[in-house]
Design a protein around this motif. Structure first.
Motif, mmCIF file in Angstrom:
data_model
loop_
_atom_site.group_PDB
_atom_site.id
_atom_site.type_symbol
_atom_site.label_atom_id
_atom_site.label_comp_id
_atom_site.label_asym_id
_atom_site.label_seq_id
_atom_site.Cartn_x
_atom_site.Cartn_y
_atom_site.Cartn_z
ATOM 1 N N ALA A 252 54.457 43.026 33.898
ATOM 2 C CA ALA A 252 54.626 44.326 34.386
ATOM 3 C C ALA A 252 53.310 44.538 35.404
ATOM 4 N N SER A 253 52.238 43.802 35.028
ATOM 5 C CA SER A 253 51.007 43.878 35.880
ATOM 6 C C SER A 253 51.111 43.030 37.344
ATOM 7 N N THR A 254 52.073 41.935 36.839
ATOM 8 C CA THR A 254 52.311 41.096 38.088
ATOM 9 C C THR A 254 53.092 41.905 38.924
ATOM 10 N N LEU A 255 54.211 42.592 38.701
ATOM 11 C CA LEU A 255 55.062 43.425 39.468
ATOM 12 C C LEU A 255 54.473 44.198 39.994
ATOM 13 N N ALA A 256 53.283 44.825 39.604
ATOM 14 C CA ALA A 256 52.584 46.173 40.302
ATOM 15 C C ALA A 256 52.032 45.782 41.656
ATOM 16 N N ARG A 257 51.940 44.066 41.690
ATOM 17 C CA ARG A 257 51.187 43.834 43.160
ATOM 18 C C ARG A 257 52.377 43.890 44.117
ATOM 19 N N TRP A 258 53.557 44.396 43.687
ATOM 20 C CA TRP A 258 54.477 44.445 44.913
ATOM 21 C C TRP A 258 54.992 45.987 44.890
ATOM 22 N N ASN A 259 54.303 46.931 44.439
ATOM 23 C CA ASN A 259 54.747 48.212 44.310
ATOM 24 C C ASN A 259 54.815 48.941 45.559
ATOM 25 N N ASP A 260 54.046 48.401 46.646
ATOM 26 C CA ASP A 260 53.918 48.878 48.054
ATOM 27 C C ASP A 260 55.372 48.280 48.704
ATOM 28 N N ALA A 261 56.185 47.448 48.218
ATOM 29 C CA ALA A 261 57.357 46.788 48.947
ATOM 30 C C ALA A 261 58.381 47.468 48.670
ATOM 31 N N LYS A 262 58.472 48.922 47.848
ATOM 32 C CA LYS A 262 59.492 49.641 47.513
ATOM 33 C C LYS A 262 60.740 49.552 48.298
ATOM 34 N N ASP A 263 61.663 48.745 47.660
ATOM 35 C CA ASP A 263 63.021 48.593 48.212
ATOM 36 C C ASP A 263 63.197 48.188 49.709
ATOM 37 N N GLY A 264 62.101 47.337 49.921
ATOM 38 C CA GLY A 264 61.943 46.954 51.298
ATOM 39 C C GLY A 264 62.829 45.550 51.419
ATOM 40 N N GLU A 265 62.911 45.151 52.664
ATOM 41 C CA GLU A 265 63.619 43.898 53.062
ATOM 42 C C GLU A 265 62.643 42.583 53.150
ATOM 43 N N LEU A 266 62.157 42.044 52.375
ATOM 44 C CA LEU A 266 61.190 40.962 52.186
ATOM 45 C C LEU A 266 61.921 39.411 52.324
ATOM 46 N N THR A 267 61.166 38.688 52.939
ATOM 47 C CA THR A 267 61.445 37.241 52.981
ATOM 48 C C THR A 267 60.751 36.659 51.684
ATOM 49 N N LEU A 268 61.229 35.634 51.321
ATOM 50 C CA LEU A 268 60.226 34.732 50.189
ATOM 51 C C LEU A 268 58.930 34.642 50.492
ATOM 52 N N THR A 269 58.628 34.373 51.759
ATOM 53 C CA THR A 269 57.122 33.998 51.844
ATOM 54 C C THR A 269 56.472 35.494 52.087
ATOM 55 N N ASP A 270 57.345 36.534 52.414
ATOM 56 C CA ASP A 270 56.372 37.824 52.513
ATOM 57 C C ASP A 270 56.135 38.237 51.116
ATOM 58 N N ALA A 271 57.030 37.777 50.128
ATOM 59 C CA ALA A 271 56.737 38.354 48.762
ATOM 60 C C ALA A 271 55.681 37.487 47.975
ATOM 61 N N LEU A 272 55.658 36.273 48.290
ATOM 62 C CA LEU A 272 54.604 35.382 47.814
ATOM 63 C C LEU A 272 53.283 35.800 48.265
ATOM 64 N N ASP A 273 53.226 36.090 49.781
ATOM 65 C CA ASP A 273 52.146 36.510 50.192
ATOM 66 C C ASP A 273 51.551 37.610 49.551
ATOM 67 N N ARG A 274 52.353 38.602 49.348
ATOM 68 C CA ARG A 274 51.912 39.859 48.584
ATOM 69 C C ARG A 274 51.494 39.724 47.309
ATOM 70 N N LEU A 275 52.041 38.696 46.735
ATOM 71 C CA LEU A 275 51.705 38.503 45.167
ATOM 72 C C LEU A 275 50.452 37.683 45.244
ATOM 73 N N ALA A 276 49.894 37.067 46.369
ATOM 74 C CA ALA A 276 48.791 36.145 46.021
ATOM 75 C C ALA A 276 47.399 37.212 46.714
ATOM 76 N N GLN A 277 47.829 38.586 46.970
ATOM 77 C CA GLN A 277 46.720 39.468 47.246
ATOM 78 C C GLN A 277 46.492 40.592 46.478
ATOM 79 N N PRO A 278 45.542 40.333 45.432
ATOM 80 C CA PRO A 278 45.561 41.626 44.359
ATOM 81 C C PRO A 278 45.171 42.799 45.069
#
Length: 278
Positions: A252-278
């Motif tokens: 759940a804590s890991t998922l919280a790093r993506w909270n601002d991507a709510k229902d967005g259209e992301l690529t795999l690269t976008d998602a991984l980049d966001r995950l790497a930025q706390p």
């Protein structure tokens, strides 16, 4: 209750689609537009739901009310319904732990008949057919089964005990959602060392491996705002059973790093980049 009127509380992507299925066997499917976003208004219109001005009007007109909202809002919403003395069937279908479901049943006791519900699967659109698991009084669950007969929402009754459907939903979610978080971490680690394609190739030699389908990482990121709170509910359920909740809380804590991507259209690269930025 041959053709009941149904009210849906907070028609998100799942709730609106479920309500549209219920409308097949109902006199009407209502929703309250007060305070809702433009996106909610457009979604409700797309699914053919009938707007009403207030929660009081929705409850006065509805025989069955279905609650499908973010987990954090479930009890407050039920409290609002109890305050209006709703006396029909209340389907508590949120991804919350059994203890919270039982509290909601107690909150509505003396007025509404509460049915515990848990939706497993994707929203019933585009050929998808989720299952709505039910537990509660036989007379009430029969009404819900009839409501969805012949629709894309399948129903399955687990018994009369409130909490069973919620427990099954969270038990399934704890695997299904956490496994996708682990995929994101594995692919992110491999990408950092330039071996992400090799990792996917290795995984593709095995059957039924989420690692072989990294496109789900972007979908997971877009749903993280909903999935994180759901995994917290599942962690609470583990803790209540004397089982260790730490893995689900970490997911759940890991998922919280993506909270601002709510229902967005992301690529795999976008998602991984966001995950790497706390």
């Amino acid at each position: 209750m041959d053709q009941p009127t149904v009210g849906i509380l907070q028609p998100g992507s799942m709730g609106a689609a479920v309500a549209a299925c219920a409308a097949t066997n109902a006199a009407a499917a209502l929703w309250c537009e007060t305070g809702r976003s433009t996106a909610s208004v457009e979604r409700a219109a797309r699914f053919g739901l009938t707007p009403v001005a207030t929660l009081a009007e929705l409850l006065d007109r509805s025989d069955i009310v279905i609650s499908l909202c973010p987990p954090a809002a479930a009890e407050d919403l039920a409290r609002d319904v109890a305050g209006h003395r709703f006396a029909g069937v209340y389907v508590e279908a949120n991804a919350i732990n059994p203890e919270r479901t039982q509290r909601i049943a107690a909150l509505l006791d003396g007025g509404a008949t509460v049915v515990d519900g848990g939706v497993v699967g994707s929203p019933p659109v585009g050929g998808k057919a989720p299952t709505l698991y039910l537990s509660g009084a036989v007379s009430a669950t029969k009404h819900i089964e009839a409501l969805f007969t012949g629709t894309a929402v399948r129903t399955a009754v687990l018994g009369t005990e409130i909490g069973k459907a919620s427990a099954l939903k969270l038990a399934y979610s704890s695997f299904q959602k956490t496994s996708r978080v682990l995929v994101a971490l594995a692919v992110g680690m491999a990408r950092e060392h330039g071996v992400d394609q090799e990792l996917i190739e290795v995984a593709s030699r095995r059957t039924d491996s989420y690692l072989a389908e990294p496109q789900y990482v972007a979908k997971t990121a877009a749903r993280a705002w909903r999935w994180g709170p759901e995994l917290e509910e599942a962690a609470d359920t583990l803790a209540a059973a004397g089982l260790p909740p730490e893995m689900l809380r970490a997911a759940a804590s890991t998922l919280a790093r993506w909270n601002d991507a709510k229902d967005g259209e992301l690529t795999l690269t976008d998602a991984l980049d966001r995950l790497a930025q706390p």
